[in-house]
Write a protein that holds these residues in place. Structure first.
Motif, PDB file in Angstrom:
ATOM      1  N   ALA A 125       0.620  -1.361  -0.505  1.00  0.00           N
ATOM      2  CA  ALA A 125       0.216   0.174  -0.221  1.00  0.00           C
ATOM      3  C   ALA A 125       0.987   0.952  -0.072  1.00  0.00           C
ATOM      4  N   TRP A 126       1.931   1.261   0.533  1.00  0.00           N
ATOM      5  CA  TRP A 126       2.814   2.190   0.665  1.00  0.00           C
ATOM      6  C   TRP A 126       3.657   2.562  -0.043  1.00  0.00           C
ATOM      7  N   SER A 127       4.142   1.582  -1.553  1.00  0.00           N
ATOM      8  CA  SER A 127       4.650   2.153  -2.375  1.00  0.00           C
ATOM      9  C   SER A 127       3.231   2.083  -3.843  1.00  0.00           C
ATOM     10  N   GLU A 128       1.903   1.880  -3.162  1.00  0.00           N
ATOM     11  CA  GLU A 128       0.887   2.148  -4.138  1.00  0.00           C
ATOM     12  C   GLU A 128       0.824   4.174  -3.623  1.00  0.00           C
ATOM     13  N   LEU A 129       1.211   4.421  -2.260  1.00  0.00           N
ATOM     14  CA  LEU A 129       0.859   5.671  -1.624  1.00  0.00           C
ATOM     15  C   LEU A 129       2.054   6.579  -2.857  1.00  0.00           C
ATOM     16  N   LEU A 130       3.106   6.307  -2.690  1.00  0.00           N
ATOM     17  CA  LEU A 130       4.225   6.901  -3.213  1.00  0.00           C
ATOM     18  C   LEU A 130       3.805   6.883  -4.823  1.00  0.00           C
ATOM     19  N   CYS A 131       3.303   5.885  -5.270  1.00  0.00           N
ATOM     20  CA  CYS A 131       3.199   6.364  -7.056  1.00  0.00           C
ATOM     21  C   CYS A 131       1.972   6.786  -7.437  1.00  0.00           C
ATOM     22  N   ALA A 132       1.501   7.326  -6.460  1.00  0.00           N
ATOM     23  CA  ALA A 132       0.115   8.277  -6.673  1.00  0.00           C
ATOM     24  C   ALA A 132       0.475   9.713  -6.438  1.00  0.00           C
ATOM     25  N   ILE A 133       1.349  10.321  -5.305  1.00  0.00           N
ATOM     26  CA  ILE A 133       1.197  11.295  -4.858  1.00  0.00           C
ATOM     27  C   ILE A 133       2.623  11.713  -6.397  1.00  0.00           C
ATOM     28  N   ALA A 134       3.318  10.805  -6.933  1.00  0.00           N
ATOM     29  CA  ALA A 134       4.348  10.813  -7.636  1.00  0.00           C
ATOM     30  C   ALA A 134       3.468  11.007  -9.103  1.00  0.00           C
ATOM     31  N   GLY A 135       1.962  11.101  -9.198  1.00  0.00           N
ATOM     32  CA  GLY A 135       1.117  11.677  -9.850  1.00  0.00           C
ATOM     33  C   GLY A 135       1.050  10.780 -11.063  1.00  0.00           C
ATOM     34  N   LEU A 136       1.976   8.558 -10.570  1.00  0.00           N
ATOM     35  CA  LEU A 136       1.454   7.456 -11.564  1.00  0.00           C
ATOM     36  C   LEU A 136       0.152   6.666 -11.829  1.00  0.00           C
ATOM     37  N   PRO A 137      -0.690   6.264 -12.765  1.00  0.00           N
ATOM     38  CA  PRO A 137      -2.052   6.204 -12.558  1.00  0.00           C
ATOM     39  C   PRO A 137      -1.761   4.957 -11.841  1.00  0.00           C
ATOM     40  N   PRO A 138      -2.875   4.247 -11.201  1.00  0.00           N
ATOM     41  CA  PRO A 138      -3.125   3.027 -10.455  1.00  0.00           C
ATOM     42  C   PRO A 138      -2.616   2.189 -11.750  1.00  0.00           C
ATOM     43  N   LEU A 139      -2.267   0.324 -11.093  1.00  0.00           N
ATOM     44  CA  LEU A 139      -2.162   0.018 -12.169  1.00  0.00           C
ATOM     45  C   LEU A 139      -3.353  -0.948 -12.554  1.00  0.00           C
ATOM     46  N   ALA A 140      -3.498  -1.053 -13.548  1.00  0.00           N
ATOM     47  CA  ALA A 140      -5.018  -1.560 -14.894  1.00  0.00           C
ATOM     48  C   ALA A 140      -5.260  -3.083 -13.782  1.00  0.00           C
ATOM     49  N   PRO A 141      -6.418  -2.676 -13.542  1.00  0.00           N
ATOM     50  CA  PRO A 141      -6.547  -4.761 -12.717  1.00  0.00           C
ATOM     51  C   PRO A 141      -6.837  -5.622 -13.302  1.00  0.00           C
ATOM     52  N   GLY A 142      -5.536  -6.445 -12.530  1.00  0.00           N
ATOM     53  CA  GLY A 142      -5.649  -7.184 -12.966  1.00  0.00           C
ATOM     54  C   GLY A 142      -4.256  -7.654 -13.322  1.00  0.00           C
ATOM     55  N   VAL A 143      -3.461  -6.243 -13.030  1.00  0.00           N
ATOM     56  CA  VAL A 143      -1.916  -6.605 -13.562  1.00  0.00           C
ATOM     57  C   VAL A 143      -1.504  -6.333 -11.981  1.00  0.00           C
ATOM     58  N   VAL A 144      -0.521  -7.039 -11.568  1.00  0.00           N
ATOM     59  CA  VAL A 144      -0.097  -7.570 -10.768  1.00  0.00           C
ATOM     60  C   VAL A 144       1.320  -7.156 -10.563  1.00  0.00           C
ATOM     61  N   PRO A 145       1.799  -5.657  -9.532  1.00  0.00           N
ATOM     62  CA  PRO A 145       2.930  -5.646  -9.033  1.00  0.00           C
ATOM     63  C   PRO A 145       4.582  -6.471  -9.212  1.00  0.00           C
ATOM     64  N   MET A 146       5.333  -6.482  -9.345  1.00  0.00           N
ATOM     65  CA  MET A 146       6.859  -7.414  -9.834  1.00  0.00           C
ATOM     66  C   MET A 146       7.192  -7.223  -8.389  1.00  0.00           C
ATOM     67  N   VAL A 147       7.681  -8.506  -8.127  1.00  0.00           N
ATOM     68  CA  VAL A 147       8.179  -9.147  -6.141  1.00  0.00           C
ATOM     69  C   VAL A 147       9.564  -8.062  -6.337  1.00  0.00           C
ATOM     70  N   ARG A 148      10.189  -7.112  -6.131  1.00  0.00           N
ATOM     71  CA  ARG A 148      11.753  -7.044  -5.972  1.00  0.00           C
ATOM     72  C   ARG A 148      11.801  -7.411  -4.820  1.00  0.00           C
ATOM     73  N   PRO A 149      13.206  -7.958  -5.203  1.00  0.00           N
ATOM     74  CA  PRO A 149      14.220  -8.072  -4.168  1.00  0.00           C
ATOM     75  C   PRO A 149      14.687  -6.828  -3.422  1.00  0.00           C
ATOM     76  N   ARG A 150      15.026  -7.400  -1.835  1.00  0.00           N
ATOM     77  CA  ARG A 150      15.420  -5.624  -1.150  1.00  0.00           C
ATOM     78  C   ARG A 150      16.986  -6.293  -0.264  1.00  0.00           C
ATOM     79  N   SER A 151      17.423  -4.810  -0.556  1.00  0.00           N
ATOM     80  CA  SER A 151      18.488  -5.320   0.160  1.00  0.00           C
ATOM     81  C   SER A 151      18.887  -5.705   1.295  1.00  0.00           C
ATOM     82  N   SER A 152      19.320  -7.308   2.307  1.00  0.00           N
ATOM     83  CA  SER A 152      19.637  -7.373   3.709  1.00  0.00           C
ATOM     84  C   SER A 152      20.758  -6.323   4.234  1.00  0.00           C
ATOM     85  N   ARG A 153      20.895  -4.965   4.297  1.00  0.00           N
ATOM     86  CA  ARG A 153      22.368  -4.877   4.591  1.00  0.00           C
ATOM     87  C   ARG A 153      21.833  -4.560   5.786  1.00  0.00           C
TER      88      ARG A 153
END
Length: 192
Positions: free
Chosen positions: A164-192
């Motif tokens: 949800a936070w990633s959606e908020l970041l994209c919303a304030i950036a002015g990006l449209p929501p993902l189209a229905p049925g589109v699944v966002p990618m799972v990105r590996p995260r650093s484990s520093r």
């Protein structure tokens, strides 16, 4: 990824939360990395920073912090607390709209709802800042930013809250929501 002051091992609930964060699907426009977590708010914490970048342009930035106190916290109404910050530049005309703070808050609540991120005890603020230039700088265009700061108690999978936070970041950036049925990618995260 967890931080604790007194012992070296994280409690099982916090370890599970970290795994759920690692597996959370995020918008493909976001790069996330681990950053130092606050040390005095809760015995356990993990902090992530994120940047929304499209075609080389940085559009928004933010932080997502998950706090955990196994003893619970009265103000949280639970043992976990999500704390977020999101900021982006906006057009000065948009910043002049008096409804922008209300819209900014709805971007957060809509993102939580769209991800099924059940929560309680939500609180926060939306700040709109405009800068006008004068004197020798008067030919420079002014600028404007929106900032959303919020916290809430998650109920269920904390990965949904990071999504949800990633959606908020994209919303304030002015990006449209993902189209229905589109699944966002799972990105590996650093484990520093």
């Amino acid at each position: 990824m967890g931080v604790h002051r007194e012992i070296d091992q994280n409690p099982p609930a916090f370890e599970t939360a970290i795994e759920l964060l690692r597996a959370a699907p995020l918008r493909p426009e976001i790069a996330v990395s681990v950053m130092p977590a606050p040390q005095r708010i809760a015995p356990y914490a993990i902090a992530l920073s994120g940047e929304v970048t499209v075609r080389g342009d940085d559009l928004a930035t933010g932080r997502f912090i998950l706090l955990h106190d196994p003893a619970g916290h009265d103000a949280w109404a639970g043992t976990f607390r999500c704390v977020t910050f999101a900021r982006a530049d906006v057009e000065p005309e948009m910043a002049a709209d008096p409804s922008l703070p209300t819209v900014g808050w709805s971007w957060l609540t809509d993102a939580l709802d769209s991800r099924g991120a059940r929560h309680a005890a939500a609180s926060g603020s939306v700040t709109v800042v405009t800068t006008e230039t004068f004197g020798e700088m008067s030919e420079d265009d002014g600028d404007a930013q929106i900032e959303v700061r919020a916290s809430w108690t998650p109920d269920g999978d904390v990965g949904e809250h990071l999504s949800a936070w990633s959606e908020l970041l994209c919303a304030i950036a002015g990006l449209p929501p993902l189209a229905p049925g589109v699944v966002p990618m799972v990105r590996p995260r650093s484990s520093r």
